[in-house]
Design an enzyme around this catalytic site. Structure first.
Site, PDB file in Angstrom:
ATOM      1  CB  CYS A 380      -0.915  -0.019   1.233  1.00  0.00           C
ATOM      2  SG  CYS A 380      -2.055   1.373   1.333  1.00  0.00           S
ATOM      3  CD  GLU A 414      -1.221  -6.794  -1.813  1.00  0.00           C
ATOM      4  OE1 GLU A 414      -2.371  -7.113  -1.455  1.00  0.00           O
ATOM      5  OE2 GLU A 414      -0.277  -6.604  -1.028  1.00  0.00           O
TER       6      GLU A 414
END
Length: 523
Positions: A380, A414
């Site tokens: 993140c 990700e």
């Protein structure tokens, strides 16, 4: 003999004597059955109690966007998602059609144009085999088609023929839906190429003409992609933003998305967050009392990088749970795709700060898994809105790849990425890869995609996707070669001419952390 009343000479019906009702002369050019307005239309229409003008959840209306009454009103189509009673005034939570979710807001009735037709939600719902009207009675019999149960009526030969037509129509509609989805994917891919920018589009800053201490979502409209942010959870799509503003340091920042702060905070116009320990308070008085006792001036972790006024701190989510959970709550206000708030044990957090005489002020952060089976080097990433468009987002991405180089690995962020995160990564990949290719061209060296990946620590799939995006892969004598066009080279030179912050690997004092199987057992 007609029973209609004439406007010019009203007369009673022959079959039933009645007293003629007074009528108002219809303006010229109007059609029968259309509503008539007396005088000029008011600038702000109000609800007159008519059922046709009742605003309910699911309706699509036109909302005034600009709040400055001195300017002519600008209308935008929006869908009503929720209602509330705030300070005795009914407000509607609207989502502007074809615009990003971060522009959703609460609006009073005065900002809704009730003079236009209100689009009501459809009474038709989607069934397994297609679209079925809710008033249609349930079928009596059914048959199996390609393993799926498709209901049809069986009243006789005529009914059977009608049922077959409905099945064919449903199958055609399902096929058309697939074609529409495929077409949307093509449009999305083309948008990714159109919005490609070499000027770090994902790290926005403050436009000229605005106060340095105030940042609002109106300043973000210019750079927004007009599509919803990627999300990992479908339930997050329907979440209504619960906080309007936060006070963080010396800045008042308007929030973008929902975050699971305590329910009592939803009734407050602004919540106050300590910029050092990230504790949140419902009033300014509580924050001031906290600041008198709080002696924290930097994130609770090890400082692993410092150059000029920029520092990075590494924090273990298992050791500093409270701080990392508060960090996740804060970041959820600006990240729509983030679904993790409390399970912070499996992650390492890297906080980027800017130092001054008062302490280390957080600019942004990124997190990564302690043990990633997919090879992700970032989970993140967020740059706070008050520091966007100043190059800090690119610096966060560069630092994550610098850590991968120290580990001797290649990495990738990700998936899925947020919309601004995708643009930031795409800009960084293009700049880094073109820089390596330009250097190889100067030394007249041949280079492969695997070698580019090893030099940059960028995954080979990301390298290949980036080269395809900029059109650098060309067929030549039966094989594929890497070739840079003059447009790409000129854009790269323009980007390198700008004074970007760079990561100095000599200032990085860090070694890859090693976790035993016992430490990773409960993650």
């Amino acid at each position: 003999m007609s029973n209609r009343l004439s406007v010019s000479s009203p007369r009673p019906s022959i079959s039933r004597p009645t007293t003629p009702r007074p009528t108002t002369p219809r303006p010229s050019g109007s059609r029968p059955g259309t509503p008539r307005h007396s005088g000029s239309r008011a600038s702000t229409p109000t609800y007159n109690g008519s059922p046709n003008q009742e605003v309910t959840i699911g309706c699509k209306v036109f909302v005034i966007v600009n709040k400055d009454k001195s300017e002519p009103p600008e209308f935008r189509k929006a869908e009503i998602l929720s209602t509330r009673l705030h300070n005795g005034v009914t407000e509607y939570y609207v989502h502007f059609v074809e615009f990003n979710k971060r522009l959703d807001e609460w609006v009073p009735l005065e900002r809704i144009d009730l003079s236009r037709e209100i689009e009501r939600p459809s009474n038709r719902k989607r069934a397994k085999g297609g679209v079925r009207d809710t008033e249609t009675p349930p079928p009596q019999t059914s048959s199996m088609t390609n393993g799926n149960r498709t209901p049809i009526r069986n009243p006789g030969p005529t009914g059977m023929m009608a049922g077959q037509k409905r099945k064919i129509s449903a199958l055609e509609e399902a096929h058309n839906e697939k074609r529409k989805i495929s077409k949307l994917d093509e449009v999305h891919n083309s948008l990714s190429e159109i919005y490609e920018d070499f000027d770090d589009p994902g790290t926005p800053g403050t436009p000229n003409g605005h106060s340095i201490g105030t940042f609002s979502k109106e300043q973000e409209i210019e750079k927004l992609r007009y599509s919803g942010s990627m999300t990992q959870s479908n339930s997050e799509i329907s979440r209504v933003k619960n906080l309007e503003r936060i006070h963080f340091g010396k800045f008042d920042v308007e929030t973008w998305y929902f975050s699971p702060y305590p329910a009592e905070y939803a009734n407050s116009s602004v919540i106050y967050i300590c910029e050092f320990c990230l504790f949140h308070f419902i009033s300014e008085r509580q924050l001031r009392r906290h600041l008198k006792k709080c002696n924290v001036i930097h994130p609770p972790g090890n400082e692993i990088y410092r150059k000029d006024d920029i520092s990075f701190f590494e924090i273990d989510g298992h050791k500093q749970k409270t701080y990392c959970r508060n960090l996740c709550l804060l970041s959820k206000l600006f990240l729509d795709h983030k679904t993790l708030y409390y399970d912070v044990d499996p992650f390492l957090f890297y906080i980027m700060c800017k130092s001054d005489a008062k302490g280390y002020h957080m600019i942004g952060y990124f997190s990564k898994e302690k043990e990633s089976t997919e090879g992700y080097n970032l989970a993140c990433i967020l740059t706070l809105p008050q520091y966007q468009r100043q190059g800090y987002g690119r610096l966060l991405i560069a630092f994550s790849y610098e850590l991968s180089k120290k580990e001797g690995k290649v990495g990738s962020p990700e998936k899925p990425l947020s919309d601004l995160g995708l643009l930031s990564y795409r800009a960084y990949w293009v700049e880094t890869i073109v820089d390596i290719l330009t250097e190889a061209k100067e030394h007249i060296d041949e280079i492969t995609i695997e070698e580019i990946s090893q030099r940059s620590s960028i995954a080979t799939a990301d390298v290949l996707q980036t080269l395809q995006t900029i059109g650098a892969i060309k067929p030549y004598k039966g094989q594929q070669v890497i070739w840079l066009s003059d447009v790409v080279v000129a854009a790269h030179k323009k980007t390198k001419a700008k004074n970007h912050r760079e990561i100095d690997d000599s200032c990085l004092q860090w070694s890859p952390p090693i976790f035993t199987s016992t430490q990773l057992r409960f993650i």
